[in-house]
Design an enzyme around this catalytic site. Sequence first.
Site, short mmCIF file in Angstrom:
data_model
loop_
_atom_site.label_atom_id
_atom_site.label_comp_id
_atom_site.label_asym_id
_atom_site.label_seq_id
_atom_site.Cartn_x
_atom_site.Cartn_y
_atom_site.Cartn_z
N GLY B 34 0.79 -1.23 0.00
CA GLY B 34 0.00 0.00 0.00
C GLY B 34 0.82 1.27 0.00
N CYS B 243 -27.73 -9.16 -16.29
CA CYS B 243 -27.17 -8.86 -17.60
C CYS B 243 -28.16 -9.30 -18.68
CB CYS B 243 -25.84 -9.59 -17.78
SG CYS B 243 -25.21 -9.53 -19.48
N CYS B 246 -26.34 -12.45 -20.68
CA CYS B 246 -26.01 -13.74 -20.07
C CYS B 246 -26.84 -14.00 -18.82
CB CYS B 246 -24.52 -13.81 -19.76
SG CYS B 246 -24.02 -12.87 -18.30
N CYS B 268 -23.02 -7.06 -19.08
CA CYS B 268 -21.77 -7.22 -18.32
C CYS B 268 -20.71 -6.26 -18.84
CB CYS B 268 -21.21 -8.64 -18.51
SG CYS B 268 -22.04 -9.88 -17.53
N CYS B 274 -18.91 -12.50 -19.61
CA CYS B 274 -20.21 -12.60 -20.26
C CYS B 274 -20.18 -13.68 -21.35
CB CYS B 274 -20.58 -11.25 -20.87
SG CYS B 274 -22.31 -11.09 -21.33
#
Lengths: 368, 292, 202
Positions: B34, B243, B246, B268, B274
């Site tokens: 980080g 979606c 899909c 998606c 997808c």
Amino acid sequence: MYVAVKGGEAAIRNAHRLLADRRRGDRMVPAISLEQIVGQLALAVDRVMTEGSLYDRELAALAIKQARGDMIEAIFLLRAYRTTLPRFGYSQPINTGGMLVERRVSATYKDLPGGQLLGPTFDYTHRLLDPSLATDDEPEAPESRPQEDETMLRVSEILAHEGLIEGDGAMPEDHEIGDITREPLEFPMERDTRLQALSRGDEGFLLALGYSTQRGYARNHPFAGEIRIGEVEIEIDVPELDFPVSLGRIRVTECQMVNQFKGSAKAPPQFTRGYGLVFGQSERKAMAMALCDRALRARELGEDIIAPAQDEEFVISHSDNVQATGFVEHLKLPHYVDFQAELDLVRRMRREFEKRQTGDDERKEAAE
Amino acid sequence: MSTETIARYNFAYLDEQTKRMIRRAILKGIAIPGYQVPFASREMPMPYGWGTGGVQVTASVIGPGDVLKVIDQGADDTTNAVSIRAFFQKVAEIAVTTHTGEATIIQTRHRIPEKPLQEGQILVYQVPIPEPLRFLEPRETETRKMHALEEYGLMHVKLYEDIAKHGHIATTYAYPVKVEGRYVMDPSPTPKFDNPKMHMSPALQLFGAGREKRIYAIPPYTRVESLDFEDHPFEIQKFDQPCALCGGTDVYLDEVILDDRGGRMFVCSDTDHCEERREAGHTGHMSEEAAQ
Amino acid sequence: MSFHGKSIEGGFRQPVFDAQATFRAVMEALARPGTIQKSLAAARPPAPLTPEAGAVALTLCDHDTPIWLDPPLQAEEAVRAWLAFHTGAPIVTNPSDAHFAFVSYPATLISLDNFAQGTQDYPDRSATLVLQVETLANGPAIALEGPGIRTTARLAPSPMPRHFAEQWVQNRARFPRGIDLVLVAREGVAALPRTTRITAEE
């Protein structure tokens, strides 16, 4: 039925073909040669070399041609090439005192040893468009006289004899000269790395900042002590030899601003310096750089930092036009994923707002 | 003037010295999760802000055995993803894929793939502004001090002001996280929907910010917590429909405008995810199968 | 200036790919403390610098990274010449000036706090120590926890510096400052970044 858009690769390929065509322009007109760019757009080449931090006229000309004359794009091309080059060593500092001078002017003395030398300047030209340049008229050959042997004394040295100007910016004994192309910037900066950043900084940005100091945003009473343009020798130390070896000559523009200074808790009253140095012939850039250098020395000289031109993080973080143009232009890239998230938030907040409004209205009605 | 003497480039574009410098920065980043390691970012042959940091990281990490996937907005076929993938094919001649599961290195802008990443995979993020505190304090000298002293009060105040003003936190992307309980970090402008995927991920996550000259990292299996408050816990965006192609739920969706009468559909954002679902027989209400 | 044939031999056969493979091994080792990464490329430095330590030096060191050598390495002219020729890295005698330290006999190593720990502002300005150990898997085992480790990991390097567990607790306490350890042996490379906690010893 919905079919997702495909064909990014073909689109890119076609865009590049179209670009190449537009770059070439009318096929009936001869293509511009690099020699023509080097010879006839020399100041554009100089700017690209300076801000591209690479002294190579042919490559700069190639970059300008490839960029269709877009200077920042050309600078970017040259930088991206430069960064891949191996580093063989560092040259000795150039000595502008030993310059083969083509132009030299001082605003602080009427006459001085070596004289005022106007050289190839736009100054005093009347800015009237010249129709003869639209054709191939040959200009007259220039006047020339043999170079005098004496080296041309720098104006700063004249003032230094009297002790009226500060020293030539000596760094502490153990200070190693930095290299902003090899080490990440760290604030606050020393003057060596700051000057490097200014030298490759955007001409327009530094011009505007230098101008702002003249208009009262950190006024520093500048005099153009001297501007000189000409060729200097580049020398490098080779471990096996006990004398420096010359790598050749480069043309540079140097500007020494002399600034009045009333003195502060840290320094006595004296003239102080602002320094500008760029590749080729670029007086505007060298002068703007010198004004900014002086303004950015506020901390060192104990002056109050009150104006943008004195703010080192602000100036240096935003002076690089390759960085600036990339980040500004990246807004062209798709951001629809984040925009979707923002759309959702705004819709939600909008619903909440409307609910509160109707709630208010109902309460109001109830109260009436 | 001969053209052969003009302009040649090294294998994988970066010279070996530059790669070493970047590699050292990556190792420090992994050792201090980080923390933004300053590095001497180079000019790249694509503009700053277009993924130069990610490209430098990928170029320093990648080898002949790697398989590269590049996504922008979750999609493999967005122009900048296409361009970066073509760059690596040209300068490093490596294998490329669009399948998340096949890739050893995934360079991304703005998304984390939906399919959970595996051990051994490396996710390289393109980062525009690496400093999570930058919009609260523009000065590097100040933000560096704040990280050194672990002084993150300002960030909490900002988030809390949101709550006071809007009733919830109004940050939807680049939502700050705390890494291994120490450094507050910018996850790059991914929607906060993706934040939970960073936590304890089996993959190594590397972040490159070219213009700002910073590299940072999250090792695998590292705690990554989105900043929040006890009375206002972190939550991700939820879509109220699946979606359209899909039928996937629990995925991030793009809103696609279909006509000028307000017609729209949601699909998606992760195109590979997808496609894989559709190949496996899943359908949505606007997919080919549904149309037939 | 004189250098004998030995110092110019023994570099990577394929510098670009060997350095890449070695880097990936070191990176994986640091990212997954406790794992032993085997894909180091071969370097052939003069003894007592080992092929694995040599590979790490070729991969990570150059003009910008001062190197400290422990006394047995420092004493060997051929080692210094090899490092100078192949990396160009300056060799320093003050451990706190070094970015990398190469250690041929970890058991006699000076204490870890002699090396650069970084600052609170710049914790990355710290040293990486490369320890040549005889084994990574067959010494006294230590259990590890921290970033890069799912639950716990186990490593059994030997020999390690004196009072290593106590020294490591102190190193950990300095976080984000501190040094990172890269351990090399015939078996490959393992690493202990400053974030790793030793939770148990055999």
